[in-house]
Design a protein around this motif. Structure first.
Motif, PDB file in Angstrom:
ATOM      1  N   ALA A 191      -1.112   1.570 -11.263  1.00  0.00           N
ATOM      2  CA  ALA A 191      -2.323   2.390 -11.182  1.00  0.00           C
ATOM      3  C   ALA A 191      -2.316   3.292  -9.946  1.00  0.00           C
ATOM      4  CB  ALA A 191      -3.557   1.490 -11.155  1.00  0.00           C
ATOM      5  N   ARG A 192      -1.290   3.138  -9.103  1.00  0.00           N
ATOM      6  CA  ARG A 192      -1.181   3.901  -7.858  1.00  0.00           C
ATOM      7  C   ARG A 192      -2.385   3.656  -6.952  1.00  0.00           C
ATOM      8  NH1 ARG A 192       4.156   5.173  -7.866  1.00  0.00           N
ATOM      9  NH2 ARG A 192       4.779   6.183  -9.816  1.00  0.00           N
ATOM     10  N   ASN A 193      -2.914   2.434  -7.033  1.00  0.00           N
ATOM     11  CA  ASN A 193      -4.081   2.057  -6.241  1.00  0.00           C
ATOM     12  C   ASN A 193      -3.613   1.318  -4.997  1.00  0.00           C
ATOM     13  OD1 ASN A 193      -6.411   0.680  -5.205  1.00  0.00           O
ATOM     14  ND2 ASN A 193      -7.435   1.050  -7.157  1.00  0.00           N
TER      15      ASN A 193
ATOM     16  N   ALA B 188       2.628   1.795  -3.400  1.00  0.00           N
ATOM     17  CA  ALA B 188       1.786   2.224  -4.521  1.00  0.00           C
ATOM     18  C   ALA B 188       1.881   3.728  -4.761  1.00  0.00           C
ATOM     19  CB  ALA B 188       0.330   1.826  -4.270  1.00  0.00           C
ATOM     20  N   THR B 189       2.074   4.477  -3.723  1.00  0.00           N
ATOM     21  CA  THR B 189       2.149   5.939  -3.882  1.00  0.00           C
ATOM     22  C   THR B 189       3.578   6.454  -3.772  1.00  0.00           C
ATOM     23  OG1 THR B 189       1.708   6.208  -1.499  1.00  0.00           O
ATOM     24  CG2 THR B 189      -0.173   6.298  -3.004  1.00  0.00           C
TER      25      THR B 189
ATOM     26  N   ASP C 280      -5.110   0.433  -2.110  1.00  0.00           N
ATOM     27  CA  ASP C 280      -5.956  -0.635  -1.586  1.00  0.00           C
ATOM     28  C   ASP C 280      -5.806  -1.912  -2.402  1.00  0.00           C
ATOM     29  OD1 ASP C 280      -6.895   0.971   0.423  1.00  0.00           O
ATOM     30  OD2 ASP C 280      -8.738   1.537  -0.624  1.00  0.00           O
ATOM     31  N   ARG C 281      -5.837  -1.760  -3.721  1.00  0.00           N
ATOM     32  CA  ARG C 281      -5.732  -2.928  -4.591  1.00  0.00           C
ATOM     33  C   ARG C 281      -4.357  -3.582  -4.497  1.00  0.00           C
ATOM     34  NH1 ARG C 281      -7.122  -1.278 -10.273  1.00  0.00           N
ATOM     35  NH2 ARG C 281      -5.058  -1.927 -10.978  1.00  0.00           N
TER      36      ARG C 281
ATOM     37  N   ALA D  71      -1.618  -3.029 -10.041  1.00  0.00           N
ATOM     38  CA  ALA D  71      -2.144  -2.165  -8.979  1.00  0.00           C
ATOM     39  C   ALA D  71      -1.149  -1.070  -8.611  1.00  0.00           C
ATOM     40  CB  ALA D  71      -2.485  -3.009  -7.751  1.00  0.00           C
TER      41      ALA D  71
ATOM     42  N   GLU E 247       0.838  -1.209   0.000  1.00  0.00           N
ATOM     43  CA  GLU E 247       0.000   0.000   0.000  1.00  0.00           C
ATOM     44  C   GLU E 247       0.867   1.251   0.000  1.00  0.00           C
ATOM     45  OE1 GLU E 247      -2.724   0.020   3.228  1.00  0.00           O
ATOM     46  OE2 GLU E 247      -3.653  -1.895   2.691  1.00  0.00           O
TER      47      GLU E 247
END
Length: 231
Positions: free
Chosen positions: A196-198, A110-111, A200-201, A193, A107
């Motif tokens: 996609a910078r998601n 992702a960012t 949660d996924r 995921a 998580e």
């Protein structure tokens, strides 16, 4: 699967010579446990092991203390150190915990991952899927997870992941050929995921991947004779 040695290495200082011997002994004992050479309930002969490894008993004793904290060894005062009586459910629980923490790291990643790091992850998966060499697949798998685990820049997460991954069997790619297809699909899902910078996924994909590894770990240990046939 993620592996211990590479997780968060950039945060740790170089080990002392004694620590290196302790880690070497601990790695050897883990390998003997997960390969079925040391059965649950069996006593670890410190003197024999030290002689086989060409070291004194002190680093072996320190290694056993460390493995006791991992739950792989059960030390009894004045009796010695014994391989812990791990059950199949214990293995699954460990993967459940590992998956939860690794999911949190994904998580964060992702960012936080840079475009160059995402490209590196994609290249790693491309090479992993193009080689039939299980040893190379293991190395690339470790690299894939290492990049993700350190991307969140959290010393606490990488430290906990390192501790958790030490007590997991490895060599999935070598001994369970069916794991490759499962892992490749899971890795691609994780990468999509992340791209996609998601958060949660990405977290769910990573957690699901490692929890799926629990069944393969149990199968691996069964094939290695970790449990008696009647267990």
């Amino acid at each position: 699967m993620a592996k211990s040695a590479s997780l968060g290495r950039s945060y740790r200082s170089s080990p002392s010579p004694m620590a290196s011997l302790k880690d070497l002994a601990a790695a050897e004992i883990r390998q003997r446990i997960f390969s079925g050479d040391l059965k649950p309930g069996s006593k670890v002969d410190q003197e024999t092991l030290a002689a086989e490894l060409g070291m004194s008993k002190l680093p072996v004793r320190e290694a056993l203390i460390s493995l006791d904290s991992e739950g792989l060894i059960h030390s009894i005062a004045r009796r010695g150190s014994f391989v812990a009586e791990l059950t199949r459910e214990d293995i699954r629980d460990h993967y459940q915990i590992f998956g939860t923490v690794a999911g949190l790291a994904a998580e964060r990643a992702a960012t936080a991952l840079t475009d160059d790091e995402l490209k590196r992850l994609a290249q790693t998966l491309d090479e992993m899927e193009s080689t039939d060499d299980p040893v190379r697949q293991e190395e690339l798998n470790h690299e894939f997870h290492r990049v993700i685990n350190i991307a969140g820049r959290s010393r606490r997460l990488t430290s906990v992941l390192g501790l958790l991954s030490k007590s997991l069997p490895s060599h999935f790619y070598e001994f369970h050929t069916s794991w490759s297809d499962t892992a490749h699909k899971d890795h691609r899902r994780i990468l999509r995921a992340l791209k996609a910078r998601n958060a949660d996924r990405a977290g769910r994909a990573m957690s699901d991947h490692l929890r799926r590894g629990a069944d393969h770990a149990v199968a691996f240990l069964e094939s290695a004779g970790f449990w008696d046939a009647e267990d």
